[in-house]
Design a protein around this motif. Structure first.
Motif, PDB file in Angstrom:
ATOM      1  N   PRO A   1      29.580  39.270 -29.943  1.00  0.00           N
ATOM      2  CA  PRO A   1      30.122  40.372 -30.739  1.00  0.00           C
ATOM      3  C   PRO A   1      31.279  39.855 -31.608  1.00  0.00           C
ATOM      4  O   PRO A   1      31.927  38.864 -31.257  1.00  0.00           O
ATOM      5  CB  PRO A   1      30.647  41.362 -29.694  1.00  0.00           C
ATOM      6  CG  PRO A   1      29.920  41.018 -28.446  1.00  0.00           C
ATOM      7  CD  PRO A   1      29.684  39.537 -28.501  1.00  0.00           C
ATOM      8  N   GLU A   2      31.528  40.541 -32.704  1.00  0.00           N
ATOM      9  CA  GLU A   2      32.632  40.153 -33.585  1.00  0.00           C
ATOM     10  C   GLU A   2      33.943  40.123 -32.830  1.00  0.00           C
ATOM     11  O   GLU A   2      34.236  41.009 -32.023  1.00  0.00           O
ATOM     12  CB  GLU A   2      32.750  41.148 -34.735  1.00  0.00           C
ATOM     13  CG  GLU A   2      32.081  40.673 -35.998  1.00  0.00           C
ATOM     14  CD  GLU A   2      32.424  41.571 -37.182  1.00  0.00           C
ATOM     15  OE1 GLU A   2      31.467  41.962 -37.872  1.00  0.00           O
ATOM     16  OE2 GLU A   2      33.608  41.877 -37.395  1.00  0.00           O
TER      17      GLU A   2
ATOM     18  N   GLU B   1      34.417  43.565 -25.660  1.00  0.00           N
ATOM     19  CA  GLU B   1      33.802  44.009 -26.916  1.00  0.00           C
ATOM     20  C   GLU B   1      32.350  44.425 -26.686  1.00  0.00           C
ATOM     21  O   GLU B   1      31.606  43.756 -25.971  1.00  0.00           O
ATOM     22  CB  GLU B   1      33.843  42.881 -27.957  1.00  0.00           C
ATOM     23  CG  GLU B   1      35.247  42.399 -28.291  1.00  0.00           C
ATOM     24  CD  GLU B   1      36.135  43.487 -28.878  1.00  0.00           C
ATOM     25  OE1 GLU B   1      35.605  44.384 -29.577  1.00  0.00           O
ATOM     26  OE2 GLU B   1      37.357  43.455 -28.621  1.00  0.00           O
ATOM     27  N   GLU B   2      31.946  45.510 -27.322  1.00  0.00           N
ATOM     28  CA  GLU B   2      30.565  45.954 -27.230  1.00  0.00           C
ATOM     29  C   GLU B   2      29.665  45.010 -28.014  1.00  0.00           C
ATOM     30  O   GLU B   2      30.042  44.499 -29.058  1.00  0.00           O
ATOM     31  CB  GLU B   2      30.427  47.377 -27.783  1.00  0.00           C
ATOM     32  CG  GLU B   2      31.081  48.420 -26.891  1.00  0.00           C
ATOM     33  CD  GLU B   2      30.668  49.827 -27.277  1.00  0.00           C
ATOM     34  OE1 GLU B   2      30.211  50.574 -26.395  1.00  0.00           O
ATOM     35  OE2 GLU B   2      30.797  50.154 -28.469  1.00  0.00           O
ATOM     36  N   GLY B   3      28.460  44.824 -27.502  1.00  0.00           N
ATOM     37  CA  GLY B   3      27.493  43.967 -28.169  1.00  0.00           C
ATOM     38  C   GLY B   3      26.786  43.080 -27.171  1.00  0.00           C
ATOM     39  O   GLY B   3      27.054  43.154 -25.963  1.00  0.00           O
TER      40      GLY B   3
ATOM     41  N   ASP C   1      24.590  42.459 -22.034  1.00  0.00           N
ATOM     42  CA  ASP C   1      24.393  43.585 -22.954  1.00  0.00           C
ATOM     43  C   ASP C   1      25.485  44.620 -22.660  1.00  0.00           C
ATOM     44  O   ASP C   1      25.447  45.293 -21.640  1.00  0.00           O
ATOM     45  CB  ASP C   1      22.991  44.152 -22.684  1.00  0.00           C
ATOM     46  CG  ASP C   1      22.599  45.244 -23.648  1.00  0.00           C
ATOM     47  OD1 ASP C   1      23.312  45.470 -24.640  1.00  0.00           O
ATOM     48  OD2 ASP C   1      21.554  45.871 -23.403  1.00  0.00           O
TER      49      ASP C   1
ATOM     50  N   GLU D   1      27.185  49.747 -26.615  1.00  0.00           N
ATOM     51  CA  GLU D   1      26.319  49.872 -27.791  1.00  0.00           C
ATOM     52  C   GLU D   1      26.281  48.517 -28.487  1.00  0.00           C
ATOM     53  O   GLU D   1      27.278  48.065 -29.035  1.00  0.00           O
ATOM     54  CB  GLU D   1      26.869  50.931 -28.743  1.00  0.00           C
ATOM     55  CG  GLU D   1      26.771  52.341 -28.212  1.00  0.00           C
ATOM     56  CD  GLU D   1      25.321  52.794 -28.045  1.00  0.00           C
ATOM     57  OE1 GLU D   1      24.515  52.514 -28.963  1.00  0.00           O
ATOM     58  OE2 GLU D   1      24.995  53.393 -27.020  1.00  0.00           O
ATOM     59  N   ALA D   2      25.113  47.890 -28.475  1.00  0.00           N
ATOM     60  CA  ALA D   2      25.016  46.523 -28.979  1.00  0.00           C
ATOM     61  C   ALA D   2      24.714  46.490 -30.475  1.00  0.00           C
ATOM     62  O   ALA D   2      23.570  46.525 -30.900  1.00  0.00           O
ATOM     63  CB  ALA D   2      23.960  45.759 -28.197  1.00  0.00           C
ATOM     64  N   ALA D   3      25.757  46.422 -31.280  1.00  0.00           N
ATOM     65  CA  ALA D   3      25.613  46.460 -32.740  1.00  0.00           C
ATOM     66  C   ALA D   3      25.090  45.153 -33.315  1.00  0.00           C
ATOM     67  O   ALA D   3      24.581  45.126 -34.430  1.00  0.00           O
ATOM     68  CB  ALA D   3      26.954  46.807 -33.380  1.00  0.00           C
ATOM     69  N   ASN D   4      25.200  44.058 -32.561  1.00  0.00           N
ATOM     70  CA  ASN D   4      24.835  42.740 -33.102  1.00  0.00           C
ATOM     71  C   ASN D   4      23.461  42.252 -32.638  1.00  0.00           C
ATOM     72  O   ASN D   4      23.166  41.062 -32.721  1.00  0.00           O
ATOM     73  CB  ASN D   4      25.902  41.712 -32.721  1.00  0.00           C
ATOM     74  CG  ASN D   4      25.998  41.489 -31.213  1.00  0.00           C
ATOM     75  OD1 ASN D   4      25.698  42.400 -30.431  1.00  0.00           O
ATOM     76  ND2 ASN D   4      26.395  40.312 -30.800  1.00  0.00           N
TER      77      ASN D   4
ATOM     78  N   GLU E   1      20.373  42.585 -33.831  1.00  0.00           N
ATOM     79  CA  GLU E   1      19.485  41.973 -34.833  1.00  0.00           C
ATOM     80  C   GLU E   1      19.966  40.582 -35.228  1.00  0.00           C
ATOM     81  O   GLU E   1      19.164  39.666 -35.398  1.00  0.00           O
ATOM     82  CB  GLU E   1      19.356  42.890 -36.055  1.00  0.00           C
ATOM     83  CG  GLU E   1      18.625  44.198 -35.765  1.00  0.00           C
ATOM     84  CD  GLU E   1      17.267  44.000 -35.056  1.00  0.00           C
ATOM     85  OE1 GLU E   1      16.509  43.081 -35.463  1.00  0.00           O
ATOM     86  OE2 GLU E   1      16.987  44.732 -34.092  1.00  0.00           O
TER      87      GLU E   1
END
Ligand code: CU
Length: 143
Positions: A70-71, A90-92, A111, A114-117, A119
């Motif tokens: 995650p960022e 961090e979420e992701g 995991d 909410e895993a925004a990364n 893709e």
């Protein structure tokens, strides 16, 4: 007023601490999924949880994979044969490999929330068997 606020903050902190979970991941020469594995290789966690990589068998470590964090999360690499504790704030999704057994498919997916990364992480190329293992782990993440 001040003491009420302080008590409320303390209660909120204690509630947060009580909810944080510890997830143990064994590093194994032989596991249910085969040779050289993290077990479990897929962990669903929440922000603030701790992942503990246990050196059940020696000669393994946990290293983050470029493009699979995650960022804002610093890359990490533990020492061979050591226990390693990772707090996931961090979420992701966090992609993890064992440095010497990466191509043998010794990888794990953490995991978090909410895993925004997803893709971006899915698009990373892998060595040897690791890509096929990650396909399966991302399928679990999608469920
Ligand atoms: Cu290994």
């Amino acid at each position: 007023m001040r003491s009420i606020l302080t008590a409320a903050v303390a209660a909120a902190l204690m509630a947060g601490a009580a909810q944080a979970e510890v997830h143990e991941v064994k590093m194994l020469n032989r596991g249910e999924a085969g040779m050289m594995v993290f077990e479990p290789a897929y962990v669903a966690a929440q922000p603030g949880d701790e992942i503990v990589f246990l050196p059940t068998d020696k000669g393994h470590n946990a290293e983050s994979i470029d493009g699979m964090l995650p960022e804002g999360v610093e890359p990490f690499k533990s020492k061979l044969g050591d226990e390693f504790r990772l707090t996931v704030n961090e979420e992701g999704v966090y992609g993890v490999k064992c440095t010497p057994h990466y191509a043998m498919g010794m990888v794990a997916l953490i995991d978090v929330g909410e895993a925004a990364n997803v893709e971006v992480a899915k698009a990373v190329d892998h060595r040897g068997k690791a890509g096929k293992i990650f396909d399966g782990l991302f399928e679990q993440a999608a469920q």
